[in-house]
Design an enzyme around this catalytic site. Structure first.
Site, PDB file in Angstrom:
ATOM      1  N   GLU A   1      12.257  32.044  35.173  1.00  0.00           N
ATOM      2  CA  GLU A   1      13.032  32.582  36.101  1.00  0.00           C
ATOM      3  C   GLU A   1      13.833  33.696  35.694  1.00  0.00           C
ATOM      4  O   GLU A   1      13.808  35.358  36.530  1.00  0.00           O
ATOM      5  CB  GLU A   1      14.346  31.117  36.302  1.00  0.00           C
ATOM      6  CG  GLU A   1      14.264  30.294  36.291  1.00  0.00           C
ATOM      7  CD  GLU A   1      15.277  28.967  36.860  1.00  0.00           C
ATOM      8  OE1 GLU A   1      16.113  28.984  37.525  1.00  0.00           O
ATOM      9  OE2 GLU A   1      15.716  29.292  35.491  1.00  0.00           O
TER      10      GLU A   1
ATOM     11  N   GLU B   1      11.102  21.818  33.762  1.00  0.00           N
ATOM     12  CA  GLU B   1      12.832  21.176  34.536  1.00  0.00           C
ATOM     13  C   GLU B   1      12.565  20.034  34.577  1.00  0.00           C
ATOM     14  O   GLU B   1      13.476  19.212  34.486  1.00  0.00           O
ATOM     15  CB  GLU B   1      13.288  21.890  35.234  1.00  0.00           C
ATOM     16  CG  GLU B   1      14.320  23.496  34.742  1.00  0.00           C
ATOM     17  CD  GLU B   1      12.541  24.492  34.758  1.00  0.00           C
ATOM     18  OE1 GLU B   1      11.730  24.380  35.331  1.00  0.00           O
ATOM     19  OE2 GLU B   1      13.623  25.644  34.464  1.00  0.00           O
TER      20      GLU B   1
HETATM   21  C1  1HE Z   1      12.492  25.851  21.440  1.00  0.00           C
HETATM   22  C2  1HE Z   1      12.054  25.673  22.917  1.00  0.00           C
HETATM   23  C3  1HE Z   1      13.438  26.031  23.690  1.00  0.00           C
HETATM   24  C4  1HE Z   1      10.740  26.330  22.030  1.00  0.00           C
HETATM   25  N1  1HE Z   1      14.620  25.357  23.551  1.00  0.00           N
HETATM   26  N2  1HE Z   1      13.672  25.349  21.371  1.00  0.00           N
HETATM   27  N3  1HE Z   1      11.781  24.807  28.114  1.00  0.00           N
HETATM   28  C5  1HE Z   1      11.071  23.712  27.869  1.00  0.00           C
HETATM   29  O1  1HE Z   1      10.855  22.513  27.778  1.00  0.00           O
HETATM   30  C6  1HE Z   1      10.002  24.441  27.103  1.00  0.00           C
HETATM   31  C7  1HE Z   1       9.510  24.026  25.850  1.00  0.00           C
HETATM   32  N4  1HE Z   1       9.189  24.577  24.646  1.00  0.00           N
HETATM   33  C8  1HE Z   1       7.007  24.400  24.018  1.00  0.00           C
HETATM   34  O2  1HE Z   1       6.700  23.437  25.739  1.00  0.00           O
HETATM   35  C9  1HE Z   1       6.334  24.924  23.615  1.00  0.00           C
HETATM   36  O3  1HE Z   1       7.371  25.404  22.867  1.00  0.00           O
HETATM   37  C10 1HE Z   1       5.971  26.004  24.021  1.00  0.00           C
HETATM   38  C11 1HE Z   1       4.490  25.702  25.408  1.00  0.00           C
HETATM   39  C12 1HE Z   1       6.974  27.011  24.298  1.00  0.00           C
HETATM   40  C13 1HE Z   1       5.456  26.672  22.895  1.00  0.00           C
HETATM   41  O4  1HE Z   1       4.046  25.952  21.960  1.00  0.00           O
HETATM   42  P1  1HE Z   1       4.560  26.135  20.815  1.00  0.00           P
HETATM   43  O5  1HE Z   1       3.467  25.474  20.268  1.00  0.00           O
HETATM   44  O6  1HE Z   1       3.963  27.640  20.481  1.00  0.00           O
HETATM   45  O7  1HE Z   1       5.289  26.233  19.629  1.00  0.00           O
HETATM   46  P2  1HE Z   1       6.258  24.724  19.367  1.00  0.00           P
HETATM   47  O8  1HE Z   1       6.029  23.997  18.094  1.00  0.00           O
HETATM   48  O9  1HE Z   1       6.247  24.075  20.348  1.00  0.00           O
HETATM   49  O10 1HE Z   1       8.223  25.697  19.386  1.00  0.00           O
HETATM   50  C14 1HE Z   1       8.206  26.396  17.684  1.00  0.00           C
HETATM   51  C15 1HE Z   1       9.826  26.344  17.617  1.00  0.00           C
HETATM   52  O11 1HE Z   1      10.555  26.689  19.021  1.00  0.00           O
HETATM   53  C16 1HE Z   1      10.038  24.192  17.647  1.00  0.00           C
HETATM   54  O12 1HE Z   1      11.364  24.641  16.452  1.00  0.00           O
HETATM   55  P3  1HE Z   1      11.010  23.850  15.334  1.00  0.00           P
HETATM   56  O13 1HE Z   1      12.518  23.957  14.931  1.00  0.00           O
HETATM   57  O14 1HE Z   1      10.053  23.082  15.261  1.00  0.00           O
HETATM   58  O15 1HE Z   1      10.086  25.376  14.169  1.00  0.00           O
HETATM   59  C17 1HE Z   1      10.285  24.455  19.145  1.00  0.00           C
HETATM   60  O16 1HE Z   1      11.161  23.122  19.005  1.00  0.00           O
HETATM   61  C18 1HE Z   1      11.490  25.733  19.289  1.00  0.00           C
HETATM   62  N5  1HE Z   1      11.319  25.752  20.839  1.00  0.00           N
HETATM   63  N6  1HE Z   1      10.461  26.434  22.830  1.00  0.00           N
HETATM   64  C19 1HE Z   1      14.814  24.932  21.807  1.00  0.00           C
HETATM   65  N7  1HE Z   1      13.049  25.967  24.984  1.00  0.00           N
HETATM   66  C20 1HE Z   1      18.787  27.975  33.782  1.00  0.00           C
HETATM   67  S1  1HE Z   1      18.395  26.408  33.552  1.00  0.00           S
HETATM   68  C21 1HE Z   1      16.193  27.000  32.947  1.00  0.00           C
HETATM   69  C22 1HE Z   1      15.912  25.225  32.091  1.00  0.00           C
HETATM   70  C23 1HE Z   1      14.966  25.958  31.635  1.00  0.00           C
HETATM   71  O17 1HE Z   1      14.803  26.678  31.207  1.00  0.00           O
HETATM   72  S2  1HE Z   1      13.973  24.133  31.311  1.00  0.00           S
HETATM   73  C24 1HE Z   1      12.762  24.834  30.138  1.00  0.00           C
HETATM   74  C25 1HE Z   1      13.097  24.347  29.096  1.00  0.00           C
END
Ligand code: 1HE
Length: 263
Positions: A116, A136
């Protein structure tokens, strides 16, 4: 200018007429907290006139993992959720309909709110590592940062529906073919290209950039009769600016560059 607080997850540098904003929260894959979204809004609302173009890019392996999901939990709050979405809209409107052209450099995850954000910029440069998704659908939520307006305009409703209903990710190449980005470049080269293109756009006449940012997208969506009228008004406004007169004189007296053939 509102300098970002170092704890805000944003950092800013200025190179000549180009401001470079880095999403700087790599440990959380540059997930957008409310503080970051408000920081983006404040930055875009307060650039001095010496800033004539902006580049946005992400630190670490990914451009942006979207909304910070750790801020979504808690008790149900319908009014708070609407206000949250409207806050994103205000911030991203400052980007899309501000004074300056905005270039985004996309690598790794360009997902959810990250897509976005990219869609609110004017020129998207994807590196080959970029992948685009709208998780989402899988998280039980919906687009909230203006993506349901902007992203279908880039890639069409059917592909957005596919991405949201099935969790489909697009490779950088697929995204380029679908219209999600204007450039597809090798990994590690996007920022340099963005700076180069931003510097070019920064050198345009102010009224041309105003017309391209504010008039063109509205004309393209308007009823054609209003569009033609607005175009005529905008064209005359631009060509009667002293800078336009000088630029045209320069061309006619062979002092300006000719149009280049594509590389
Ligand atoms: C996060 C977030 C996040 C990572 N919010 N903490 N977005 C999503 O659903 C995408 C979610 N994220 C992922 O699918 C993956 O993290 C990625 C593909 C982006 C990257 O993967 P990777 O293997 O490099 O990283 P990871 O091990 O998954 O994440 C590293 C850390 O970042 C981990 O936290 P930790 O405390 O375990 O180290 C994750 O939890 C954290 N993390 N993404 C919070 N999004 C205005 S409305 C908009 C609506 C949306 O955007 S919905 C989509 C949300």
């Amino acid at each position: 200018m509102a300098e970002p607080n170092p704890a805000s997850g944003l950092s800013l540098s200025i190179e000549g007429a180009v401001a470079i904003i880095r999403l700087s929260r790599p440990a959380k894959r540059n997930a957008l907290s409310e503080t970051m979204v408000a920081g983006l809004r404040d930055l875009f609302a307060s650039f001095p006139t010496s800033v004539r173009a902006v580049v946005i890019h992400g630190e670490g392996e990914h451009f942006c993992a979207g909304l910070d999901l750790s801020e979504v939990g808690g008790e149900p709050d319908l009014a708070g959720g609407i206000a949250h979405s409207l806050g994103w809209h205000r911030a991203f409107q400052e980007i899309e309909f501000g004074r300056v052209p905005v270039f985004s450099v996309l690598h790794g995850a360009v997902v959810g709110g990250g897509f976005e954000l990219a869609a609110a910029s004017h020129i998207r440069i994807a590196e080959r590592s970029a992948f685009f998704a709208l998780p989402e659908g899988q998280r039980g939520i919906f687009l909230g940062g203006g993506g349901s307006v902007r992203i279908p305009r880039l890639i069409g409703v059917p592909l957005v529906q596919d991405m949201m209903l099935t969790g489909r990710s697009l490779s950088a190449e697929e995204a380029r073919g679908a219209g999600a980005c204007q450039y597809l470049v090798d990994d590690g080269t996007g920022l340099a290209l963005a700076k180069q293109l931003a510097a070019k756009a920064a050198g345009n006449a102010d009224m041309t950039n105003f017309a391209v940012i504010h008039a063109l997208p509205r004309i393209a969506e308007a009823d054609p009769s209003i569009g033609y009228l607005t175009e005529a008004l905008m064209a005359s406004t631009a060509q009667n600016m002293p800078e336009a007169k000088a630029r045209v004189r320069d061309f006619l007296s062979k002092r300006a560059a000719k149009v280049a053939r594509p590389d």
